[in-house]
Design a protein around this motif. Structure first.
Motif, PDB file in Angstrom:
ATOM      1  N   PRO A 199     -18.623  20.728 -18.526  1.00  0.00           N
ATOM      2  CA  PRO A 199     -19.315  19.644 -19.243  1.00  0.00           C
ATOM      3  C   PRO A 199     -18.652  19.283 -20.567  1.00  0.00           C
ATOM      4  O   PRO A 199     -19.255  18.586 -21.380  1.00  0.00           O
ATOM      5  N   PHE A 200     -17.452  19.768 -20.811  1.00  0.00           N
ATOM      6  CA  PHE A 200     -16.751  19.442 -22.046  1.00  0.00           C
ATOM      7  C   PHE A 200     -15.250  19.536 -21.793  1.00  0.00           C
ATOM      8  O   PHE A 200     -14.802  20.174 -20.828  1.00  0.00           O
ATOM      9  N   ALA A 201     -14.500  18.884 -22.648  1.00  0.00           N
ATOM     10  CA  ALA A 201     -13.035  18.979 -22.624  1.00  0.00           C
ATOM     11  C   ALA A 201     -12.567  19.252 -24.045  1.00  0.00           C
ATOM     12  O   ALA A 201     -13.163  18.785 -25.015  1.00  0.00           O
ATOM     13  N   LEU A 202     -11.496  19.990 -24.183  1.00  0.00           N
ATOM     14  CA  LEU A 202     -10.974  20.396 -25.483  1.00  0.00           C
ATOM     15  C   LEU A 202      -9.581  19.837 -25.708  1.00  0.00           C
ATOM     16  O   LEU A 202      -8.814  19.653 -24.760  1.00  0.00           O
ATOM     17  N   GLU A 203      -9.278  19.618 -26.971  1.00  0.00           N
ATOM     18  CA  GLU A 203      -7.946  19.128 -27.325  1.00  0.00           C
ATOM     19  C   GLU A 203      -7.601  19.592 -28.733  1.00  0.00           C
ATOM     20  O   GLU A 203      -8.472  19.625 -29.613  1.00  0.00           O
ATOM     21  N   TYR A 233     -16.039  27.444 -18.312  1.00  0.00           N
ATOM     22  CA  TYR A 233     -14.819  27.504 -19.111  1.00  0.00           C
ATOM     23  C   TYR A 233     -14.027  26.209 -18.961  1.00  0.00           C
ATOM     24  O   TYR A 233     -14.072  25.556 -17.921  1.00  0.00           O
ATOM     25  N   ASN A 234     -13.283  25.883 -19.978  1.00  0.00           N
ATOM     26  CA  ASN A 234     -12.290  24.809 -19.869  1.00  0.00           C
ATOM     27  C   ASN A 234     -11.274  24.992 -20.986  1.00  0.00           C
ATOM     28  O   ASN A 234     -11.652  25.318 -22.120  1.00  0.00           O
ATOM     29  N   ALA A 235     -10.017  24.809 -20.670  1.00  0.00           N
ATOM     30  CA  ALA A 235      -8.947  24.977 -21.646  1.00  0.00           C
ATOM     31  C   ALA A 235      -8.329  23.637 -21.970  1.00  0.00           C
ATOM     32  O   ALA A 235      -8.352  22.696 -21.170  1.00  0.00           O
ATOM     33  N   SER A 236      -7.743  23.552 -23.142  1.00  0.00           N
ATOM     34  CA  SER A 236      -7.029  22.338 -23.548  1.00  0.00           C
ATOM     35  C   SER A 236      -5.638  22.325 -22.946  1.00  0.00           C
ATOM     36  O   SER A 236      -5.137  23.353 -22.487  1.00  0.00           O
ATOM     37  N   PRO A 237      -4.975  21.173 -22.948  1.00  0.00           N
ATOM     38  CA  PRO A 237      -3.551  21.168 -22.615  1.00  0.00           C
ATOM     39  C   PRO A 237      -2.767  21.893 -23.712  1.00  0.00           C
ATOM     40  O   PRO A 237      -3.271  22.142 -24.810  1.00  0.00           O
ATOM     41  N   PHE A 238      -1.521  22.239 -23.415  1.00  0.00           N
ATOM     42  CA  PHE A 238      -0.650  22.794 -24.434  1.00  0.00           C
ATOM     43  C   PHE A 238      -0.382  21.752 -25.512  1.00  0.00           C
ATOM     44  O   PHE A 238      -0.244  20.554 -25.240  1.00  0.00           O
ATOM     45  N   THR A 239      -0.306  22.225 -26.747  1.00  0.00           N
ATOM     46  CA  THR A 239       0.088  21.400 -27.887  1.00  0.00           C
ATOM     47  C   THR A 239       1.184  22.131 -28.644  1.00  0.00           C
ATOM     48  O   THR A 239       1.085  23.334 -28.863  1.00  0.00           O
ATOM     49  N   ASP A 240       2.218  21.411 -29.033  1.00  0.00           N
ATOM     50  CA  ASP A 240       3.340  22.030 -29.730  1.00  0.00           C
ATOM     51  C   ASP A 240       3.058  22.180 -31.219  1.00  0.00           C
ATOM     52  O   ASP A 240       2.604  21.239 -31.883  1.00  0.00           O
TER      53      ASP A 240
END
Length: 812
Positions: free
Chosen positions: A555-559, A646-653
């Protein structure tokens, strides 16, 4: 270069509400080659999807009922499934459970029927059956079986191995006159679980008694009692072999009965590996060392150094033997080279032998090099030591029992290895005395899941890549690369929005990028399934696979907002984490840092409050933090109403870079109360910048206000003016440092320098008091000069007698 940082997010709800609760399995075991209706007990099971087995041959044929606390299903076990323990998990649409084990046996299951506590009224059972029961406090269970003279009657009990409680069962085989024919409490092979066997002396009924060893059972003291004509070997000789080889194995009982079988070993090394005889197999097998080097078998007589069994095989090698009688000892001869680094590991109790080994290594002259008794891993009574060979020559290895016991089953195996390259993968334990929490990978549809993987290398290095076999459809590992110098990395898995709900046990390996390096890293995850009150593990499972499943959309997304400026050495940067919530989802989220790149520090946690959408981490780099590009990801955990999602964000540099400005620790600065002074920092400008930077001195109290100072890329001396007051405290202000904000084309950059400076505030020197006025001069009076004193008369000369009288008088 790939560099990874993981931020882990927790909900503020109960810690273990994150996944379905797998409480128990009824029945506790299955018969192979049959279909069985079973009930899975627990909580949060209403969205049950299936079971994840770590071994093949199990099929869920149908699901009859799904409720929050129980699921009823029909489970098929293939005929080729090995007998013994098998690990499994529950998979629901929203998560994966903890690991449990179930047993597979050769016989049909019969439930205990109370009352059976009275010896005179035992429960009647048949031969080749498995009885499932429970012994409560002071409970004793009795079973009656009818036998013929000469038959083998063997019982084996699974109690503590079922994984529910620290259960210490006891079993006895008796005749109808209550005489014990065989009893057993603990065994080297099965730990707290017993087994016993007899050759039936005459036709008639025999009673099998089951109880807790100290009569302190409880409702969790469940057991499976296998009763049959099977052969129950205690140990196998040799206790290990080379992968892919064929050899004749001798299976030994504790009383000396033996039988032999030809065995062909698998092509891949493994530990633990369970060896099971083909003929009349017992309900469980025997631990067996499966390695990639050869055996040396003892050659009798070898009970003295002069008769030591020699070997011409190169290291690594395994010595195999039996301490066949009390007082026996075995000797082996090795030819070694100076400075060789070797490890000697004894396997005895670890492979079911009653031997408590002592190892002694001596040189050819009999001088001791090293001796060891108890230094093993699990169990601790097995010996283990490392040695650096002091000189070229022959060496003698002695093996004996610590209490000089011996017998036909006192088998041992001594592995002698040099430096062997090895790579082991594992996921860290996230809680103290908890090997289960978050040891899984539930990937939400359209989202991601991140798992931290520790990498332990020995004798090998270099860049490598993960290889994942058994990923569910629609799931991929985002970045498989692993730099050679990393001790832990983040494995980020991503599922497509339309990925089907499915799951299984994934084989994850680490392969070197150089094809010439054939070392393969494998997962080794230890689960403590039963612990004593002092948290000592009593029953463990060691797994080489990672459970993975596709679960419902989160129910959520992270960034993570990508930082606009690099994090320089001795620098500080703010990193913003944002959450995009679906309508109606407002749960608060606690954000915790799980892993930090080398040289990077941060506060432990931040909070995204209920209904809000972001939090900020402050990352702080050491002065020697390595430069490069680090891949960051955050993993979110929140209660979505029916367990945790659970939910993970994409990779960020995140870019890290060398410091722009350096400055050594300033010299001690001293100022008097009420005065001002300059605090000098000598600058070494390493990276030029345009415009003016602002420097601020930190570490002084508010009573000593210091104005920030502007400077440019050509400034060499940075001076802060420090005013004091007449009543400023007389003291030392240590650990001062400077923080500067440097303008860059993408934004302001924060860096610190001039660490460890000191300002000392002194009191002004005190004025010396004026000298006192001289006293008034006295009137001058003419001095009267007295006449000189008369000269004393010369001393009287005493005779010797007078001297003695005078001395005597002085002493009285």
């Amino acid at each position: 270069m790939r560099k990874i940082c993981l931020l882990f997010l927790f909900s503020t709800t109960i810690l273990h509400a994150a996944y379905p609760d797998f409480g128990a399995f009824t029945p506790k075991g299955l018969q192979r080659g049959t279909d069985t209706k079973v009930t899975v007990h627990g909580a949060r099971l209403a969205d049950f999807e299936g079971l994840i087995f770590y071994s093949s041959g199990f099929t869920v044929k149908s699901i009859e009922k799904k409720e929050a606390a129980a699921v009823v299903l029909t489970l098929a076990v293939a005929p080729e499934v090995p007998l013994g323990l098998h690990s499994l998990r529950v998979r629901t649409a929203s998560g994966i459970s903890h690991l449990r084990q179930i047993t597979v046996g050769p016989y049909p299951t019969v439930n205990e029927a109370e009352p059976n506590s009275d010896f005179a009224s035992p429960q009647v059972i048949g031969l080749n059956q498995t009885i499932e029961g429970v012994v409560t406090n002071e409970d004793v269970d009795h079973y009656r079986v009818t036998m013929k003279k000469g038959q083998t009657l063997t019982v084996e009990l699974e109690g503590q191995r079922l994984g529910y409680t620290p259960f210490d069962p006891f079993v006895s085989i008796m005749n109808t006159q209550r005489f014990d024919l065989a009893t057993c409490d603990d065994t080297p092979l099965l730990g707290k679980d017993p087994y016993a066997s007899i050759i039936v002396p005459q036709d008639g009924d025999y009673i099998i008694q089951v109880r807790e060893a100290s009569y302190v059972g409880n409702d969790s003291s469940v057991y499976r009692l296998h009763v049959g004509e099977f052969r129950r070997p205690a140990v196998v000789f040799p206790a290990g072999g080379k992968v892919g080889s064929t050899f004749k194995a001798r299976f030994l009982s504790i009383t000396g009965e033996a039988f032999e079988e030809d065995v062909t070993l698998p092509a891949q090394s493994a530990w633990p590996f369970i060896l099971q005889p083909k003929q009349q197999p017992a309900p469980s097998g025997i631990p067996f060392r499966l390695v990639d080097f050869d055996n040396v078998m003892e050659v009798e007589p070898n009970d003295e150094p002069a008769k030591a069994t020699p070997t011409s095989l190169p290291l690594s090698v395994a010595f195999n033997g039996i301490i066949e009688k009390p007082g026996d000892m075995d000797f082996f001869k090795l030819t070694l080279k100076k400075d060789q680094q070797l490890e000697f590991i004894a396997y005895a109790q670890a492979i079911g032998s009653p031997l408590d080994p002592i190892l002694l290594l001596v040189n050819a002259q009999g001088a001791g090099i090293v001796e060891n008794d108890d230094a093993g891993d699990t169990p601790r009574l097995d010996s283990r030591f490392k040695v650096t060979v002091p000189a070229d020559g022959d060496y003698i290895l002695r093996v004996m029992d610590q209490l000089e016991r011996g017998g036909p089953a006192f088998v041992y195996r001594i592995e002698v290895t040099g430096t062997r390259p090895e790579v082991i993968l594992s996921s860290p334990n996230y809680e103290i005395n908890d090997t289960q929490s978050r040891q899984f990978i539930p990937v939400p549809r359209g989202g991601r899941f991140a798992q931290l993987i520790n990498i332990t290398r020995s004798g090998t290095g270099g860049d490598a890549s993960f290889v994942c076999e058994g990923l569910p459809a629609g799931v991929r590992l985002v970045d498989a690369g692993v730099p050679g110098g990393f001790g832990s990395v983040l494995a980020l898995f991503e599922a497509a929005p339309d990925a089907p709900l499915s799951g299984g046990a994934m084989t994850m390996t680490l392969k070197h990028n150089d094809p010439a390096n054939g070392i393969i890293g494998r997962l080794r995850q230890v689960f403590d399934l039963v612990r004593e009150g002092n948290n000592l593990p009593l029953h463990r499972s060691i797994e080489s696979q990672m459970p993975i499943a596709v679960v419902e959309e989160a129910p959520f997304a992270l960034e993570i907002a990508k930082p606009v400026v690099p994090l320089v050495q001795a620098g500080v940067i703010e990193m913003k984490v944002s959450a995009k919530r679906k309508d109606g989802f407002k749960a608060p989220i606690l954000v915790r840092l799980l892993w930090k790149p080398p040289g990077i520090n941060a506060l432990g946690e931040q909070t995204i409050p209920e209904g809000q959408s972001e939090c900020t981490f402050v990352l702080d780099a050491n002065g020697d933090a390595p430069a490069g590009i680090w891949k960051l990801a955050v993993l979110g955990q929140a209660d979505a109403g029916n367990g945790t999602t659970y939910n993970a964000s994409p990779f960020t540099d995140l870019v890290t870079a060398p410091m722009m400005i350096a400055s050594a620790t300033p010299a001690l600065t001293v100022v008097e109360q009420g005065q001002s002074t300059g605090y000098l920092c000598k600058l070494e400008q390493r990276v030029p910048f345009e415009g003016e930077a602002t420097a601020t001195l930190y570490g002084l109290p508010d009573t000593l206000p210091v104005a920030p100072v502007k400077f440019t890329k050509v400034t060499a001396d940075l001076v802060f003016q420090i005013p004091t007051k007449p009543d400023s405290a007389v003291t030392k202000h240590a650990n001062l440092f400077v923080q500067t904000v440097v303008p860059t084309p993408t934004g302001p950059l924060l860096q610190r320098f001039a660490f460890g400076g000191t300002l000392r505030v002194d009191a002004p020197p005190k004025m010396a008091p004026p000298p006192p006025a001289p006293p008034p001069a006295a009137p001058v009076v003419a001095a009267v000069v007295p006449p000189p004193p008369a000269a004393p008369p010369p001393p009287k000369l005493l005779t010797r007698l007078e001297q003695l009288r005078e001395k005597l008088a002085k002493t009285k």
